[in-house]
Motif scaffolding. Structure first.
Motif, mmCIF file in Angstrom:
data_model
loop_
_atom_site.group_PDB
_atom_site.id
_atom_site.type_symbol
_atom_site.label_atom_id
_atom_site.label_comp_id
_atom_site.label_asym_id
_atom_site.label_seq_id
_atom_site.Cartn_x
_atom_site.Cartn_y
_atom_site.Cartn_z
ATOM 1 N N TYR A 85 0.748 -1.225 0.027
ATOM 2 C CA TYR A 85 -0.143 -0.030 -0.086
ATOM 3 C C TYR A 85 1.045 1.252 0.117
ATOM 4 N N CYS A 86 1.768 1.384 -0.830
ATOM 5 C CA CYS A 86 2.672 2.176 -0.940
ATOM 6 C C CYS A 86 2.222 3.208 -2.130
ATOM 7 N N ASP A 87 2.648 4.754 -2.275
ATOM 8 C CA ASP A 87 2.261 5.401 -3.351
ATOM 9 C C ASP A 87 3.644 5.924 -3.967
ATOM 10 N N LEU A 88 3.936 5.279 -5.148
ATOM 11 C CA LEU A 88 5.015 5.591 -5.741
ATOM 12 C C LEU A 88 4.985 6.632 -7.090
ATOM 13 N N SER A 89 3.539 7.374 -7.003
ATOM 14 C CA SER A 89 3.250 8.271 -8.147
ATOM 15 C C SER A 89 4.399 9.064 -8.761
ATOM 16 N N LYS A 90 4.822 9.238 -9.832
ATOM 17 C CA LYS A 90 5.855 9.947 -10.577
ATOM 18 C C LYS A 90 7.021 9.866 -10.116
ATOM 19 N N ALA A 91 7.282 8.748 -9.492
ATOM 20 C CA ALA A 91 8.589 8.263 -9.079
ATOM 21 C C ALA A 91 9.517 7.787 -10.349
ATOM 22 N N GLU A 92 10.710 7.989 -10.237
ATOM 23 C CA GLU A 92 11.584 7.300 -11.360
ATOM 24 C C GLU A 92 12.628 6.299 -10.410
ATOM 25 N N ILE A 93 12.335 5.257 -10.999
ATOM 26 C CA ILE A 93 13.493 4.135 -10.396
ATOM 27 C C ILE A 93 14.252 3.822 -11.700
ATOM 28 N N ARG A 94 15.440 3.916 -11.443
ATOM 29 C CA ARG A 94 16.452 3.740 -12.582
ATOM 30 C C ARG A 94 17.645 2.659 -12.259
ATOM 31 N N ARG A 95 17.912 1.822 -13.139
ATOM 32 C CA ARG A 95 19.190 0.821 -12.786
ATOM 33 C C ARG A 95 19.348 0.191 -11.637
ATOM 34 N N SER A 96 17.885 -0.408 -11.076
ATOM 35 C CA SER A 96 17.803 -0.923 -9.894
ATOM 36 C C SER A 96 17.620 -2.514 -10.028
ATOM 37 N N ASN A 97 17.577 -3.292 -9.084
ATOM 38 C CA ASN A 97 17.360 -4.663 -8.978
ATOM 39 C C ASN A 97 16.264 -4.793 -7.977
ATOM 40 N N LEU A 98 15.219 -5.146 -8.721
ATOM 41 C CA LEU A 98 13.791 -5.295 -8.167
ATOM 42 C C LEU A 98 13.273 -6.639 -8.162
ATOM 43 N N SER A 99 14.169 -7.573 -8.618
ATOM 44 C CA SER A 99 13.907 -9.231 -8.752
ATOM 45 C C SER A 99 13.344 -9.699 -7.599
ATOM 46 N N LEU A 100 12.248 -10.271 -7.732
ATOM 47 C CA LEU A 100 11.439 -11.059 -6.589
ATOM 48 C C LEU A 100 10.828 -10.137 -5.601
ATOM 49 N N ASN A 101 10.737 -8.855 -5.887
ATOM 50 C CA ASN A 101 9.869 -7.903 -4.930
ATOM 51 C C ASN A 101 8.288 -8.285 -5.328
ATOM 52 N N THR A 102 7.720 -7.606 -3.967
ATOM 53 C CA THR A 102 6.158 -7.864 -4.020
ATOM 54 C C THR A 102 5.679 -6.461 -3.760
ATOM 55 N N MET A 103 4.715 -5.811 -4.818
ATOM 56 C CA MET A 103 3.908 -4.691 -4.569
ATOM 57 C C MET A 103 2.687 -4.915 -4.326
ATOM 58 N N ILE A 104 2.138 -4.907 -3.314
ATOM 59 C CA ILE A 104 0.796 -5.162 -3.097
ATOM 60 C C ILE A 104 -0.075 -3.879 -2.782
ATOM 61 N N GLY A 105 -1.316 -3.534 -3.364
ATOM 62 C CA GLY A 105 -2.207 -2.492 -3.375
ATOM 63 C C GLY A 105 -1.399 -1.152 -3.438
ATOM 64 N N SER A 106 -0.356 -0.998 -4.276
ATOM 65 C CA SER A 106 0.237 0.254 -4.438
ATOM 66 C C SER A 106 -0.167 0.870 -5.555
ATOM 67 N N THR A 107 0.248 2.219 -5.481
ATOM 68 C CA THR A 107 0.082 3.422 -6.633
ATOM 69 C C THR A 107 1.274 3.419 -7.425
ATOM 70 N N ALA A 108 1.181 3.421 -8.736
ATOM 71 C CA ALA A 108 2.105 3.752 -9.728
ATOM 72 C C ALA A 108 1.762 4.586 -10.640
ATOM 73 N N TYR A 109 0.992 5.673 -10.458
ATOM 74 C CA TYR A 109 0.356 6.696 -11.446
ATOM 75 C C TYR A 109 1.746 7.385 -12.235
ATOM 76 N N LEU A 110 1.920 7.225 -13.191
ATOM 77 C CA LEU A 110 2.815 7.969 -14.067
ATOM 78 C C LEU A 110 4.472 7.436 -13.436
ATOM 79 N N THR A 111 4.386 6.359 -12.958
ATOM 80 C CA THR A 111 5.574 5.939 -12.255
ATOM 81 C C THR A 111 6.517 5.438 -13.583
ATOM 82 N N THR A 112 7.786 5.833 -13.439
ATOM 83 C CA THR A 112 8.738 5.235 -14.355
ATOM 84 C C THR A 112 9.893 4.225 -13.796
ATOM 85 N N PHE A 113 9.909 2.795 -14.674
ATOM 86 C CA PHE A 113 11.238 2.203 -14.367
ATOM 87 C C PHE A 113 11.767 2.121 -15.562
#
Length: 241
Positions: A85-113
């Protein structure tokens, strides 16, 4: 419970710590390592994370609006970070390792990976903005990301971007992918059962076969000539020389 800012001033990894209600807007956090830490109701809006490591950590009801995350590690071995239940709206995530992560009930409005490794990630995301009875389409963007075996919960991904990504064996079953772009991505063995791809852009994407009959709809989807034979084969139609 020692405040996060004080812990960051120390040396060495931060282990088994609990942080609740931390206000870290516009903070600059670099070269920090967290192990088995829990962050609850923390605010990191417009903060910057660079070269940080989060191993076995949990973010619960945290805000990362317009946050920049670069060159960070959120996975070690077979253990990924959890985001609830995190809000990552308009966040920019670059060159990162998110393997095997779990995002539950989270907001990714205009988020960029971009340029991220996210194999086996499980994503339950809200990518559109709701204002009263209106929905503002936004979507999430993945560019040059490794998303093999990623599982996206059935949700509204209208106008989302999955360009130049590795989506082999990923699942977007039941998702609304209208006007989404998959340009230049690898879609081998992707699960799109029940998905809607109206006006989606599949140009220059690679796949051995794409079962059009399993889709909910694909009205006005865009493809390139090199894809015609594989698409016709999915309908049982052979191309003559």
């Amino acid at each position: 419970m020692q405040p996060l800012q004080d812990r960051l001033a120390g040396s060495g990894p931060i282990i088994d710590a609990r942080f609740d209600g931390e206000e870290m807007q516009e903070a600059h956090i670099a070269e920090a390592e967290f192990r088995n830490c829990r962050f609850s109701n923390c605010t990191f809006d417009e903060a910057t994370f660079r070269n940080c490591r989060f191993y076995g950590c949990l973010f619960d009801h945290c805000n990362f609006r317009e946050t920049i995350i670069e060159d960070c590690q959120f996975c070690e071995g077979e253990t990924g970070t959890q985001w609830r239940y995190c809000d990552l709206s308009k966040a920019e995530i670059r060159r990162s390792n998110l393997s095997l992560n779990t995002m539950i009930g989270s907001t990714a409005y205009l988020t960029t990976f971009s340029d991220c490794s996210a194999a086996g990630i499980r994503l339950d995301l809200e990518t559109q903005r709701k204002i009263r009875t209106q929905i503002l389409a936004g979507g999430v963007t993945f560019r040059k990301c490794k998303l093999q075996y990623a599982v996206f919960s059935a949700a509204d991904f209208r106008q989302s971007v999955f360009e130049s990504c590795d989506l082999r064996d990923a699942s977007l079953s039941g998702c609304n992918l209208s006007e989404a772009s998959f340009r230049g991505s690898s879609l081998h063995n992707i699960d799109l059962v029940g998905a809607t791809l109206d006006h989606a852009d599949l140009s220059h994407a690679s796949f051995d076969a794409l079962d059009l009959t399993s889709l909910a709809s694909f009205h006005a989807a865009v493809v390139t000539r090199d894809q015609h034979e594989a698409l016709l084969a999915s309908l049982g139609i052979l191309t003559a020389d």
